[in-house]
Design a protein around this motif. Sequence first.
Motif, PDB file in Angstrom:
ATOM      1  N   MET A  78       0.830  -1.218   0.000  1.00  0.00           N
ATOM      2  CA  MET A  78       0.000   0.000   0.000  1.00  0.00           C
ATOM      3  C   MET A  78       0.853   1.251   0.000  1.00  0.00           C
ATOM      4  O   MET A  78       0.533   2.237  -0.658  1.00  0.00           O
ATOM      5  N   HIS A  79       1.950   1.225   0.757  1.00  0.00           N
ATOM      6  CA  HIS A  79       2.819   2.396   0.802  1.00  0.00           C
ATOM      7  C   HIS A  79       3.317   2.736  -0.607  1.00  0.00           C
ATOM      8  O   HIS A  79       3.203   3.872  -1.073  1.00  0.00           O
ATOM      9  N   GLN A  80       3.848   1.728  -1.285  1.00  0.00           N
ATOM     10  CA  GLN A  80       4.378   1.977  -2.633  1.00  0.00           C
ATOM     11  C   GLN A  80       3.270   2.398  -3.590  1.00  0.00           C
ATOM     12  O   GLN A  80       3.440   3.329  -4.391  1.00  0.00           O
ATOM     13  N   HIS A  81       2.120   1.716  -3.502  1.00  0.00           N
ATOM     14  CA  HIS A  81       1.002   1.998  -4.405  1.00  0.00           C
ATOM     15  C   HIS A  81       0.505   3.424  -4.204  1.00  0.00           C
ATOM     16  O   HIS A  81       0.235   4.154  -5.165  1.00  0.00           O
ATOM     17  N   LEU A  82       0.408   3.844  -2.957  1.00  0.00           N
ATOM     18  CA  LEU A  82      -0.075   5.201  -2.678  1.00  0.00           C
ATOM     19  C   LEU A  82       0.957   6.236  -3.146  1.00  0.00           C
ATOM     20  O   LEU A  82       0.591   7.297  -3.671  1.00  0.00           O
ATOM     21  N   MET A  83       2.246   5.919  -2.975  1.00  0.00           N
ATOM     22  CA  MET A  83       3.288   6.815  -3.507  1.00  0.00           C
ATOM     23  C   MET A  83       3.161   6.917  -5.027  1.00  0.00           C
ATOM     24  O   MET A  83       3.239   8.010  -5.601  1.00  0.00           O
ATOM     25  N   ASP A  84       2.947   5.772  -5.668  1.00  0.00           N
ATOM     26  CA  ASP A  84       2.833   5.765  -7.134  1.00  0.00           C
ATOM     27  C   ASP A  84       1.616   6.568  -7.597  1.00  0.00           C
ATOM     28  O   ASP A  84       1.592   7.063  -8.725  1.00  0.00           O
ATOM     29  N   GLN A  85       0.619   6.671  -6.736  1.00  0.00           N
ATOM     30  CA  GLN A  85      -0.578   7.452  -7.081  1.00  0.00           C
ATOM     31  C   GLN A  85      -0.454   8.922  -6.669  1.00  0.00           C
ATOM     32  O   GLN A  85      -1.424   9.666  -6.742  1.00  0.00           O
ATOM     33  N   GLY A  86       0.730   9.322  -6.203  1.00  0.00           N
ATOM     34  CA  GLY A  86       0.942  10.736  -5.904  1.00  0.00           C
ATOM     35  C   GLY A  86       0.693  11.136  -4.474  1.00  0.00           C
ATOM     36  O   GLY A  86       0.631  12.335  -4.166  1.00  0.00           O
ATOM     37  N   ALA A  95      -7.695   6.501  -3.644  1.00  0.00           N
ATOM     38  CA  ALA A  95      -6.390   5.861  -3.880  1.00  0.00           C
ATOM     39  C   ALA A  95      -6.227   4.626  -2.989  1.00  0.00           C
ATOM     40  O   ALA A  95      -5.674   3.598  -3.430  1.00  0.00           O
ATOM     41  N   ILE A  96      -6.696   4.723  -1.759  1.00  0.00           N
ATOM     42  CA  ILE A  96      -6.622   3.550  -0.866  1.00  0.00           C
ATOM     43  C   ILE A  96      -7.481   2.423  -1.441  1.00  0.00           C
ATOM     44  O   ILE A  96      -7.085   1.249  -1.443  1.00  0.00           O
ATOM     45  N   ARG A  97      -8.654   2.789  -1.945  1.00  0.00           N
ATOM     46  CA  ARG A  97      -9.513   1.762  -2.569  1.00  0.00           C
ATOM     47  C   ARG A  97      -8.788   1.081  -3.728  1.00  0.00           C
ATOM     48  O   ARG A  97      -8.832  -0.143  -3.863  1.00  0.00           O
ATOM     49  N   LYS A  98      -8.131   1.877  -4.539  1.00  0.00           N
ATOM     50  CA  LYS A  98      -7.430   1.290  -5.699  1.00  0.00           C
ATOM     51  C   LYS A  98      -6.308   0.367  -5.225  1.00  0.00           C
ATOM     52  O   LYS A  98      -6.095  -0.713  -5.790  1.00  0.00           O
ATOM     53  N   ALA A  99      -5.610   0.801  -4.187  1.00  0.00           N
ATOM     54  CA  ALA A  99      -4.520  -0.042  -3.665  1.00  0.00           C
ATOM     55  C   ALA A  99      -5.062  -1.356  -3.120  1.00  0.00           C
ATOM     56  O   ALA A  99      -4.442  -2.414  -3.290  1.00  0.00           O
ATOM     57  N   ASP A 133      -6.063  -3.581  -6.067  1.00  0.00           N
ATOM     58  CA  ASP A 133      -4.927  -4.085  -6.846  1.00  0.00           C
ATOM     59  C   ASP A 133      -4.007  -5.013  -6.053  1.00  0.00           C
ATOM     60  O   ASP A 133      -3.087  -5.601  -6.623  1.00  0.00           O
ATOM     61  N   TYR A 134      -4.217  -5.121  -4.762  1.00  0.00           N
ATOM     62  CA  TYR A 134      -3.302  -5.907  -3.911  1.00  0.00           C
ATOM     63  C   TYR A 134      -3.339  -7.379  -4.347  1.00  0.00           C
ATOM     64  O   TYR A 134      -4.409  -8.018  -4.324  1.00  0.00           O
ATOM     65  N   PRO A 135      -2.207  -7.919  -4.736  1.00  0.00           N
ATOM     66  CA  PRO A 135      -2.205  -9.292  -5.257  1.00  0.00           C
ATOM     67  C   PRO A 135      -2.347 -10.331  -4.137  1.00  0.00           C
ATOM     68  O   PRO A 135      -1.369 -10.836  -3.601  1.00  0.00           O
ATOM     69  N   SER A 136      -3.569 -10.609  -3.806  1.00  0.00           N
ATOM     70  CA  SER A 136      -3.850 -11.520  -2.706  1.00  0.00           C
ATOM     71  C   SER A 136      -5.299 -11.965  -2.846  1.00  0.00           C
ATOM     72  O   SER A 136      -6.114 -11.286  -3.492  1.00  0.00           O
ATOM     73  N   ASP A 137      -5.641 -13.072  -2.239  1.00  0.00           N
ATOM     74  CA  ASP A 137      -7.050 -13.478  -2.247  1.00  0.00           C
ATOM     75  C   ASP A 137      -7.743 -13.081  -0.940  1.00  0.00           C
ATOM     76  O   ASP A 137      -8.815 -13.567  -0.616  1.00  0.00           O
ATOM     77  N   LYS A 138      -7.093 -12.189  -0.186  1.00  0.00           N
ATOM     78  CA  LYS A 138      -7.633 -11.807   1.124  1.00  0.00           C
ATOM     79  C   LYS A 138      -8.861 -10.903   0.987  1.00  0.00           C
ATOM     80  O   LYS A 138      -8.989 -10.139   0.044  1.00  0.00           O
ATOM     81  N   ARG A 139      -9.726 -11.032   1.974  1.00  0.00           N
ATOM     82  CA  ARG A 139     -10.909 -10.163   2.069  1.00  0.00           C
ATOM     83  C   ARG A 139     -10.555  -8.994   2.996  1.00  0.00           C
ATOM     84  O   ARG A 139     -10.176  -9.190   4.153  1.00  0.00           O
TER      85      ARG A 139
END
Lengths: 123, 290
Positions: free
Chosen positions: B108-116, B170-174, B177-183
């Motif tokens: 999430m940290h990286q994804h949120l950084m990538d989203q600005g 952005a958190i929703r998108k992260a 996109d998180y590669p996991s089958d977790k709920r």
Amino acid sequence: MSKYYVNKFLYQTDANPEHLQRYAEDPKNFVATWEQSIGPKLIGNDVEASTVHGFTEEERRALVEHDFVALFEMGAHFFLNLTIFIGIYDEPYMKENGPLAFQREFAQKLQGWTGRDYPSVET
Amino acid sequence: MAELVATLASTHHPFYLRATTMPPEEQIPQAPEWKRKVELYRETLSAAKPDILVMVGSDHFHQIFLDNCPQFLIGKAERYDATFYNEEREFGIPKYVLEGDMDMSRYMHQHLMDQGFDFAFSNELKIDHSIICPIITVRPDNDLPVVPIYTNIFAPPLPSPKRFYDLGRAIRKAIDDYPSDKRVAAIGTGHLSLELGGPRQFMETGPDPEFDRQAIEWLRAGDVEAILANVTHETMAKSGNATHGFLNFILMLGVAGPEQADYVDNLDLFHTMEAYITWYPKAQAEEKAA
């Protein structure tokens, strides 16, 4: 004027039970001790100190006298200004006048600010 | 990809635990109703059967101070201690240890950084009542790993309401996109109108009941346009000096998307309005109906 330094005093003192007790029982001496040896230290660092902040006379007086009205009016952060004095006065006020007695007196003493823009807490 | 299964937004009230566990004869009159409403709200999370909780809160000058104050921060740790000395003293909240999820925090940290969103991070975050209150209310067994996110609702200048909404998106998108089958469930807390350390504190109601009613209706409708057209830092200050906690509700609406809420409840307490709101992802609801 250093709102930052007033807030630092409130923040650090409220987070330390021994310091809070000393501030409650002997505020003049504790404020002096804090100014000399606690406040200058960088937060989280016992070695490094800052020389750039200090209290004004009015800030020092307000802290020594537990004058939360003056601190509010100088723009001390509302949360820090409330919680430290709850830490000191909530219990004795509750014994005397029931739950929230101190919080309501706090509000009463600030009634002159109702409907006005409050002093900014921005530092 | 991970699945967002529920988004919860509520007020956090540090007196809840003490108010509902003290001897019944000493409880405030609203305590039984308060407990009942919280337990109904809890069921909206239980029904979603989450595996991980993304939790949005705000440090109340317990660990974060004005010497180094981030607007947004993510916890990246295996575990998180919770409850500071002065919260135990004032609210009677016990100590907790929450399990973290380093993989998801890193992602999430990286994804949120990538989203600005240039987040600060902490490898030693101690959590305060903004996140422990919802654990107490909606996950009292404290049996799930958490990814904590802190926002600045306290030390001006604050990010804009739009920025909070966009961060929610952005958190929703992260999460999506998180590669996991977790709920994943997202849980955030803040305030409606609230005054602390000012002349309107601890009255019979919150400082601005009209704002509270309107805010709940905006959230019920998912009407972000109305929120962004009407809610500014200045209007929030007029509704109470701690009303900026409403920014976290705006963030949670961003996580949910501009959708109608599936569950809305509230409770008028002695100095504030409590609100409990849950959204389920609408695509999921349609699948269930099919």
